[in-house]
Design a protein around this motif. Structure first.
Motif, PDB file in Angstrom:
ATOM      1  N   SER A   1       0.851  -1.191   0.000  1.00  0.00           N
ATOM      2  CA  SER A   1       0.000   0.000   0.000  1.00  0.00           C
ATOM      3  C   SER A   1       0.884   1.237   0.000  1.00  0.00           C
ATOM      4  CB  SER A   1      -0.902   0.024   1.231  1.00  0.00           C
ATOM      5  OG  SER A   1      -1.827  -1.023   1.173  1.00  0.00           O
ATOM      6  N   TYR A   2       0.426   2.246  -0.741  1.00  0.00           N
ATOM      7  CA  TYR A   2       1.234   3.436  -0.963  1.00  0.00           C
ATOM      8  C   TYR A   2       0.326   4.653  -0.993  1.00  0.00           C
ATOM      9  CZ  TYR A   2       4.245   6.607  -3.721  1.00  0.00           C
ATOM     10  OH  TYR A   2       4.983   7.663  -4.185  1.00  0.00           O
ATOM     11  N   MET A   3       0.759   5.717  -0.340  1.00  0.00           N
ATOM     12  CA  MET A   3       0.034   6.982  -0.388  1.00  0.00           C
ATOM     13  C   MET A   3       1.010   8.083  -0.771  1.00  0.00           C
ATOM     14  SD  MET A   3      -2.488   6.626   2.856  1.00  0.00           S
ATOM     15  CE  MET A   3      -1.249   5.878   3.903  1.00  0.00           C
ATOM     16  N   LEU A   4       0.543   8.962  -1.621  1.00  0.00           N
ATOM     17  CA  LEU A   4       1.367  10.046  -2.124  1.00  0.00           C
ATOM     18  C   LEU A   4       0.585  11.344  -2.034  1.00  0.00           C
ATOM     19  CD1 LEU A   4       3.863  11.098  -3.777  1.00  0.00           C
ATOM     20  CD2 LEU A   4       2.526  10.552  -5.828  1.00  0.00           C
ATOM     21  N   ASP A   5       1.160  12.317  -1.363  1.00  0.00           N
ATOM     22  CA  ASP A   5       0.598  13.663  -1.349  1.00  0.00           C
ATOM     23  C   ASP A   5       1.468  14.516  -2.263  1.00  0.00           C
ATOM     24  OD1 ASP A   5      -1.477  13.141   0.518  1.00  0.00           O
ATOM     25  OD2 ASP A   5      -0.014  13.218   2.136  1.00  0.00           O
TER      26      ASP A   5
END
Length: 182
Positions: A172-176
């Motif tokens: 899982s990956y989150m990018l702002d």
């Protein structure tokens, strides 16, 4: 230089070569994703590399009729299976993932751990000035699956990476990121 000196020098040169040039992944199915940001699209580039010890299992998943060939229909079906295990959202809005490019290596390359299944998924966008949150999850193919994910440096100087967060196993990956005025 004597014969012994030449042999010693050759041994030193060989020892200095990187061992990774001959190394192949063994017991893992690497699923590496890079994310490329642009104003008009986001590209997910997946490189799927079965290790030698898991290659036959992956080949059986693709070659459904067991004829030793990867037909167009079998490859298309496998790409669909892979994309069904992916989720993607931008600012909480999910988009359907459509594969733009799907390249498969030879069965020999897969069996030797050097074959990379190369998938490119393009999500059309029309990004404007503002802040964005991208979420990506890859639920993989089994217990032998390992993940890597990273964002590439945007080519557009108005696009700024603010923060990347990954789960411990990187599935899982989150990018702002933000876009400033041109």
């Amino acid at each position: 230089m004597t014969g012994t000196g030449k042999a010693f020098f050759a041994a030193l040169v060989l020892l200095g070569l990187p061992a990774s040039a001959q190394a192949h992944r063994l017991d893992e199915y690497l699923q590496a994703t890079t994310v490329t940001l642009a104003r008009d699209h986001i590209l997910l580039h997946l490189r799927l590399t079965p290790g030698v010890d898991v290659a036959e299992s992956i080949i059986r998943q693709i070659d459904r009729n067991g004829d030793g060939r990867l037909s167009f229909a079998e490859r298309r079906s496998y790409v669909w299976q892979v994309t069904q295990r992916l989720s993607f959202s931008l600012n909480g809005h999910s988009d359907r993932l459509l594969t733009e490019v799907a390249k498969f290596p030879s069965l020999t390359a897969i069996r030797t751990g050097t074959g990379v299944i190369d998938l490119q998924i393009r999500i059309k966008t029309s990004l404007q000035k503002g802040n964005y949150h991208l979420a990506y999850t890859n639920r993989g193919a089994g217990p032998e699956t390992v993940w890597l994910v990273n964002c590439l440096q945007p080519q557009d100087p108005a696009i700024h990476i603010v923060q990347q967060k990954r789960s411990e196993n990187q599935s899982s990956y989150m990018l702002d990121f933000s876009i400033s005025p041109s």
